[in-house]
Design an enzyme around this catalytic site. Structure first.
Site, PDB file in Angstrom:
ATOM      1  N   ASP A 189     111.193  74.154 -11.568  1.00 47.68           N
ATOM      2  CA  ASP A 189     110.007  74.098 -10.761  1.00 47.68           C
ATOM      3  C   ASP A 189     109.469  75.041 -10.334  1.00 47.68           C
ATOM      4  O   ASP A 189     107.223  75.681 -10.980  1.00 47.68           O
ATOM      5  CB  ASP A 189     109.149  73.240  -9.371  1.00 47.68           C
ATOM      6  CG  ASP A 189     107.970  73.011  -9.324  1.00 47.68           C
ATOM      7  OD1 ASP A 189     107.558  72.136 -10.410  1.00 47.68           O
ATOM      8  OD2 ASP A 189     107.768  72.679  -8.420  1.00 47.68           O
ATOM      9  N   ASP A 234     106.672  67.397 -11.999  1.00 51.46           N
ATOM     10  CA  ASP A 234     107.838  66.992 -10.727  1.00 51.46           C
ATOM     11  C   ASP A 234     107.727  65.081 -10.241  1.00 51.46           C
ATOM     12  O   ASP A 234     108.463  65.126  -9.388  1.00 51.46           O
ATOM     13  CB  ASP A 234     106.866  67.340  -9.652  1.00 51.46           C
ATOM     14  CG  ASP A 234     106.933  69.186 -10.432  1.00 51.46           C
ATOM     15  OD1 ASP A 234     107.695  69.392 -11.277  1.00 51.46           O
ATOM     16  OD2 ASP A 234     105.621  70.032  -9.561  1.00 51.46           O
ATOM     17  N   SER A 262      98.643  78.015 -18.709  1.00 52.12           N
ATOM     18  CA  SER A 262      97.836  77.131 -19.842  1.00 52.12           C
ATOM     19  C   SER A 262      97.918  75.937 -18.974  1.00 52.12           C
ATOM     20  O   SER A 262      99.014  75.604 -18.688  1.00 52.12           O
ATOM     21  CB  SER A 262      97.984  77.034 -21.264  1.00 52.12           C
ATOM     22  OG  SER A 262      99.449  75.988 -20.729  1.00 52.12           O
ATOM     23  N   ASP A 316     107.420  75.318 -21.539  1.00 51.29           N
ATOM     24  CA  ASP A 316     107.795  74.096 -21.274  1.00 51.29           C
ATOM     25  C   ASP A 316     109.352  74.090 -21.250  1.00 51.29           C
ATOM     26  O   ASP A 316     109.819  72.876 -20.452  1.00 51.29           O
ATOM     27  CB  ASP A 316     106.955  73.684 -22.400  1.00 51.29           C
ATOM     28  CG  ASP A 316     105.609  73.768 -21.888  1.00 51.29           C
ATOM     29  OD1 ASP A 316     105.158  74.376 -20.744  1.00 51.29           O
ATOM     30  OD2 ASP A 316     104.442  73.132 -23.285  1.00 51.29           O
TER      31      ASP A 316
END
Length: 229
Positions: free
Chosen positions: A66, A91, A80, A29
């Site tokens: 990404d 994005d 997850s 994250d």
């Protein structure tokens, strides 16, 4: 189309780097958030000033996050729904920032309202193209179509053109024309891709509704036959 082939290649190349970040205690994250912030900075700081070369360099350094964040999640076994949601949402933010940077340049020092409008169209159509697939999948449809200009194509075409156009500041003549050409290509390609996805969803939904109607009719017939017995 590019996404289908290039993603697998760069995933393999970036796997050792993803493993290193995990060993250093960095979370997927965090990589997603830092990558998005870097892309936004490159696009919204450099592009409105006409610094397309350096803006592209900064964006390119961060855009690969990404691929890195998902790779890290898979290696760590912590994939997850939240991670997928965060990645997809940011994005869209990063893509919007890139074309917003172009629009700000043409609305200001670039002095071209037509290209400003084209950049805004690229921004909006890119969001809608992504939404059509997500919405189609959310109602149970596969949306089985490879669009002409998807996210990877939009980024490669626009960023390569912007980076090359930035060489105009280093004395390369006429090369700045590449960015307007790229924006028109992305705009047209995004429109075609949007139409492809809408047509696909229309066809798949009709097929799904027909299959559901047939299934319901067969179920009713079976119930009626059981009642007769």
């Amino acid at each position: 189309m590019l996404n289908k082939y290039a993603r697998a290649f760069f995933t393999r190349v970036l796997t050792p780097f993803a493993a290193l970040l995990l060993r250093l205690g960095v979370s997927p994250d965090a990589v997603t958030l830092i990558g998005t912030a870097g892309v936004m900075a490159g696009a919204l700081v450099f592009f409105p000033m006409g610094e397309f070369f350096w803006g592209t360099i900064v964006i390119t350094l961060f855009v690969f996050s990404d691929l890195v964040d998902g790779n890290m999640a898979r290696q760590a076994g912590i994939s997850s729904r939240w991670g997928a949601f965060l990645d997809s949402t940011l994005d869209r933010v990063a893509d919007g920032a890139i074309f917003a940077g172009f629009a700000l340049w043409y609305a200001g020092s670039g002095g071209d309202n037509t290209l400003c409008a084209v950049a805004i169209f690229c921004l909006a159509s890119g969001q809608v193209v992504s939404y059509t697939k997500a919405r189609g999948e959310s109602i149970g449809l596969p949306v089985a179509v490879n669009g002409l200009v998807e996210r990877a194509e939009r980024l490669v075409i626009s960023l390569v053109a912007a980076g090359l156009a930035g060489l105009h500041a280093f004395g390369v003549p006429h090369i700045d024309i590449l960015l307007p050409i790229a924006l028109w290509i992305v705009a047209a390609g995004s429109l075609v891709t949007l139409i492809q996805r809408v047509v696909t969803v229309r066809r798949e939904s009709a097929e799904a509704d027909e299959a559901a109607a047939v299934s319901t009719a067969e179920g009713s017939a079976e119930q009626g036959s059981g009642a007769d017995r």
